[in-house]
Scaffold this active site. Structure first.
Site, PDB file in Angstrom:
ATOM      1  N   HIS A  17       0.839  -1.209   0.000  1.00 31.68           N
ATOM      2  CA  HIS A  17       0.000   0.000   0.000  1.00 31.68           C
ATOM      3  C   HIS A  17       0.873   1.258   0.000  1.00 31.68           C
ATOM      4  O   HIS A  17       0.594   2.217  -0.725  1.00 31.68           O
ATOM      5  CB  HIS A  17      -0.888   0.048   1.249  1.00 31.68           C
ATOM      6  N   LYS A  41     -16.886  -6.094   4.085  1.00 33.73           N
ATOM      7  CA  LYS A  41     -15.903  -6.617   5.043  1.00 33.73           C
ATOM      8  C   LYS A  41     -16.185  -6.173   6.474  1.00 33.73           C
ATOM      9  O   LYS A  41     -15.492  -6.583   7.385  1.00 33.73           O
ATOM     10  CB  LYS A  41     -14.507  -6.147   4.640  1.00 33.73           C
ATOM     11  N   SER A 130      -2.864  -7.752   2.920  1.00 37.68           N
ATOM     12  CA  SER A 130      -3.198  -7.608   4.340  1.00 37.68           C
ATOM     13  C   SER A 130      -3.546  -8.972   4.933  1.00 37.68           C
ATOM     14  O   SER A 130      -3.158  -9.284   6.053  1.00 37.68           O
ATOM     15  CB  SER A 130      -4.377  -6.653   4.513  1.00 37.68           C
TER      16      SER A 130
HETATM   17  P1  ADP Z   1      -9.895  -3.176  -0.526  1.00 36.20           P
HETATM   18  O1  ADP Z   1     -10.630  -3.882   0.574  1.00 36.20           O
HETATM   19  O2  ADP Z   1     -10.550  -1.913  -0.989  1.00 36.20           O
HETATM   20  O3  ADP Z   1      -9.435  -4.048  -1.664  1.00 36.20           O
HETATM   21  P2  ADP Z   1      -7.149  -3.197   0.382  1.00 36.20           P
HETATM   22  O4  ADP Z   1      -6.626  -2.524   1.597  1.00 36.20           O
HETATM   23  O5  ADP Z   1      -7.079  -4.697   0.353  1.00 36.20           O
HETATM   24  O6  ADP Z   1      -8.603  -2.638   0.222  1.00 36.20           O
HETATM   25  O7  ADP Z   1      -6.395  -2.634  -0.895  1.00 36.20           O
HETATM   26  C1  ADP Z   1      -6.499  -1.307  -1.317  1.00 36.20           C
HETATM   27  C2  ADP Z   1      -5.910  -1.186  -2.699  1.00 36.20           C
HETATM   28  O8  ADP Z   1      -4.506  -1.471  -2.655  1.00 36.20           O
HETATM   29  C3  ADP Z   1      -6.477  -2.160  -3.726  1.00 36.20           C
HETATM   30  O9  ADP Z   1      -6.501  -1.511  -4.978  1.00 36.20           O
HETATM   31  C4  ADP Z   1      -5.474  -3.296  -3.744  1.00 36.20           C
HETATM   32  O10 ADP Z   1      -5.484  -3.994  -4.967  1.00 36.20           O
HETATM   33  C5  ADP Z   1      -4.192  -2.507  -3.553  1.00 36.20           C
HETATM   34  N1  ADP Z   1      -3.117  -3.326  -2.982  1.00 36.20           N
HETATM   35  C6  ADP Z   1      -3.177  -4.111  -1.884  1.00 36.20           C
HETATM   36  N2  ADP Z   1      -1.990  -4.705  -1.647  1.00 36.20           N
HETATM   37  C7  ADP Z   1      -1.145  -4.283  -2.627  1.00 36.20           C
HETATM   38  C8  ADP Z   1       0.223  -4.562  -2.960  1.00 36.20           C
HETATM   39  N3  ADP Z   1       0.952  -5.419  -2.254  1.00 36.20           N
HETATM   40  N4  ADP Z   1       0.750  -3.930  -4.036  1.00 36.20           N
HETATM   41  C9  ADP Z   1      -0.009  -3.097  -4.782  1.00 36.20           C
HETATM   42  N5  ADP Z   1      -1.303  -2.797  -4.539  1.00 36.20           N
HETATM   43  C10 ADP Z   1      -1.871  -3.384  -3.481  1.00 36.20           C
END
Ligand code: ADP
Length: 160
Positions: A17, A41, A130
């Site tokens: 992130h 979620k 995550s």
């Molecule tokens: P959501 O529940 O909205 O998917 P996340 O916190 O899982 O929220 O992810 C937020 C954004 O960050 C999403 O677009 C996800 O694809 C992206 N993301 C999560 N982990 C990574 C990573 N390791 N590298 C690049 N982008 C990521």
């Protein structure tokens, strides 16, 4: 001023992130990290909304041009109401693509003037999620290369 929103659950915030947010900052003057406080979620989060906001605030206070807020509602509505034209998302494997494509179509239908901006995950962080961080931690694995130290501290406080 060019402003973009980077929305997500951030449960917890990972180095993946952070990498996306910092790279987005090279394209925009200000990035608003928008911590989700609703959606499918809800109830499944490890960290409360306030905890996720606090973690992100600690991490991004080190950098210029970031704000952290929480939201409950539609991100495109949040963007529209503040006249923000860009929403950042990160893409890892093809599995992200399908969900992001659907999200794009819905957002575009609701608020066509708001653009989704996709940044590809860096090779080094592409495997980080995550949920993997939480699972590895619960199995006593080392997550220190995957999360900022503020998040590691918060994980220790929460889970011991
Ligand atoms: P959501 O529940 O909205 O998917 P996340 O916190 O899982 O929220 O992810 C937020 C954004 O960050 C999403 O677009 C996800 O694809 C992206 N993301 C999560 N982990 C990574 C990573 N390791 N590298 C690049 N982008 C990521």
């Amino acid at each position: 001023m060019r402003i973009a929103i980077y929305p997500g659950s951030f449960d917890p915030l990972t180095n993946g992130h952070v990498d996306i947010a910092l790279r987005a900052k090279t394209l925009f003057d200000k990035i608003i990290i928008l911590v989700a406080d609703n959606g499918a979620k809800k109830g499944n989060y490890l960290f409360s909304t306030q905890e996720r906001v606090d973690m992100a605030k600690k991490v991004f206070s080190k950098y210029e041009g970031f704000e952290v807020e929480s939201f409950s509602g539609m991100v495109v509505k949040y963007a529209h109401d503040r006249d923000i034209k860009a929403i950042i998302r990160g893409l890892r494997a093809v599995t992200d693509y399908e969900m992001e494509y659907q999200l794009h179509e819905i957002n575009h239908y609701l608020q066509p003037e708001v653009e989704m901006v996709y940044l590809m995950a860096n090779k080094e962080e592409a495997f980080i999620s995550s949920s993997a961080v939480k699972e590895i931690y619960s199995l006593h694995g080392d997550i220190s290369p995957m999360v900022p130290e503020e998040v590691l501290d918060a994980m220790k406080k929460k889970l011991g």
